[in-house]
Motif scaffolding. Structure first.
Motif, short mmCIF file in Angstrom:
data_model
loop_
_atom_site.label_atom_id
_atom_site.label_comp_id
_atom_site.label_asym_id
_atom_site.label_seq_id
_atom_site.Cartn_x
_atom_site.Cartn_y
_atom_site.Cartn_z
N LYS A 212 39.25 46.26 73.71
CA LYS A 212 39.84 45.06 73.13
C LYS A 212 40.33 44.06 74.17
O LYS A 212 40.29 42.85 73.94
CB LYS A 212 40.98 45.45 72.19
CG LYS A 212 40.49 46.21 70.96
CD LYS A 212 41.65 46.64 70.08
CE LYS A 212 41.13 47.28 68.79
NZ LYS A 212 40.28 48.45 69.05
N ALA A 213 40.84 44.55 75.29
CA ALA A 213 41.39 43.62 76.27
C ALA A 213 41.46 44.25 77.66
O ALA A 213 41.65 45.46 77.80
CB ALA A 213 42.79 43.17 75.85
N ARG A 234 34.39 38.02 85.89
CA ARG A 234 33.45 37.61 84.84
C ARG A 234 32.02 37.52 85.37
O ARG A 234 31.07 37.92 84.70
CB ARG A 234 33.89 36.26 84.24
CG ARG A 234 35.09 36.36 83.32
CD ARG A 234 35.59 34.98 82.92
NE ARG A 234 34.54 34.18 82.33
CZ ARG A 234 34.22 34.17 81.03
NH1 ARG A 234 34.91 34.95 80.20
NH2 ARG A 234 33.27 33.40 80.56
N ASP A 250 38.21 40.17 75.76
CA ASP A 250 39.42 39.41 76.06
C ASP A 250 39.88 39.81 77.47
O ASP A 250 40.43 40.89 77.67
CB ASP A 250 40.50 39.73 75.03
CG ASP A 250 41.81 38.98 75.29
OD1 ASP A 250 41.83 38.13 76.19
OD2 ASP A 250 42.80 39.27 74.60
N ARG A 252 42.19 38.77 80.71
CA ARG A 252 43.33 37.93 81.09
C ARG A 252 43.79 38.31 82.49
O ARG A 252 43.55 39.42 82.95
CB ARG A 252 44.51 38.10 80.13
CG ARG A 252 44.16 38.11 78.66
CD ARG A 252 45.40 38.42 77.82
NE ARG A 252 45.06 38.69 76.43
CZ ARG A 252 45.96 39.07 75.52
NH1 ARG A 252 47.23 39.21 75.87
NH2 ARG A 252 45.59 39.31 74.27
N VAL A 263 49.19 42.95 74.66
CA VAL A 263 47.95 43.39 74.00
C VAL A 263 48.34 44.46 72.99
O VAL A 263 49.02 45.43 73.32
CB VAL A 263 46.97 43.98 75.02
CG1 VAL A 263 45.75 44.57 74.32
CG2 VAL A 263 46.54 42.92 76.03
#
Length: 265
Positions: A212-213, A234, A250, A252, A263
């Motif tokens: 998820k993150a 990325r 996601d 960050r 999160v």
């Protein structure tokens, strides 16, 4: 379960992981005052903390530990080597030895409804570890301060719902920066820190549909930039040998001196 960076960077690290019933800190490398302020933003106080998990004894991970442990009598969990090193650290101050609890790599233990599983990492400290924390079938990990990763690291971090992973430096910034040669070699070595590119390559091996993150943490103030870490990681994902693109997740950057949005998994 929530994963939240109260502070993350080369100057100080403090991560919160918790459920409705249990509240943990991973490292307290910032002042007690800043730790308390961060907890307040999460609607918590030091009295709510059930345990502090220490990754290793370097100052940017234990600076505020003595103050928090003494004030709130919070149990401290760390490996035998880390505990011994902390007891020799004058900056920690006097801490009741009864608050120290020894943990072992790849040996699970529980604090209320959370299960914690330490993992080995490669860093120039006494006996450093990362932590995997689970609540039911939800799993998160905090893994920083590792100079190199291997198949063991990959296996440990597979299947996480969320993780905070080190993206310490940009190699070019480090090489041309002001650090003395010996320190540059330490950071670049196998017991140093992960570069942005290596963080991206590690992520390529552990990405999965349920992730998820990702929080990118422990950025060097002198040898990295948040935007550079973000884009470098990325790019590695987009160019890597994996079926995913960076936009699928996601991602960050954890903030150096302020609370990063939590999160929730």
């Amino acid at each position: 379960m929530r994963l939240c960076s109260i502070a993350s960077g080369s100057s100080g690290n403090c991560i919160y992981v918790g459920s409705e019933a249990a509240h943990l800190l991973v490292d307290v490398g910032i002042s007690g005052k800043k730790t308390e302020a961060g907890l307040k933003e999460l609607a918590l106080s030091g009295n709510d903390i059930d345990g502090i998990l220490i990754t290793h004894e370097h100052a940017d991970h234990i600076q505020g530990l003595g103050i928090m442990a003494r004030k709130y009598e919070i149990p401290i969990y760390a490996t035998a080597g880390t505990i011994a090193a902390m007891k020799d650290c004058k900056g920690l101050g006097s801490v009741d030895h009864g608050l120290f609890h020894e943990v072992k790599e790849d040996t699970k233990f529980t604090i209320k409804d959370l299960t914690i599983n330490p993992m080995r990492i490669s860093h120039d400290a006494a006996q450093p570890v990362g932590y995997r924390i689970s609540y039911g079938n939800r799993r998160v990990a905090v893994c920083t301060d590792l100079g190199v990763y291997n198949d063991y690291t990959v296996e440990c971090l597979k299947g996480m719902d969320a993780l905070l992973l080190e993206a310490n430096h940009d190699v070019n910034m480090l090489q041309v920066g002001p650090y003395p040669y010996y320190l540059k070699q330490r950071i670049l070595g196998e017991r140093g820190h992960l570069s942005n590119e290596n963080t991206g390559r590690l992520l390529c091996r552990i990405l999965h549909d349920g992730l998820k993150a990702v929080l990118l943490g422990h950025l060097s103030k002198e040898n990295n930039l948040p935007e550079l870490a973000f884009e470098s990681v990325r790019m590695e994902i987009n160019m890597g040998d994996n079926p995913y693109k960076a936009g699928d997740f996601d991602i960050r950057v954890a903030r150096r001196s302020e609370v990063t949005p939590a999160v929730v998994v």
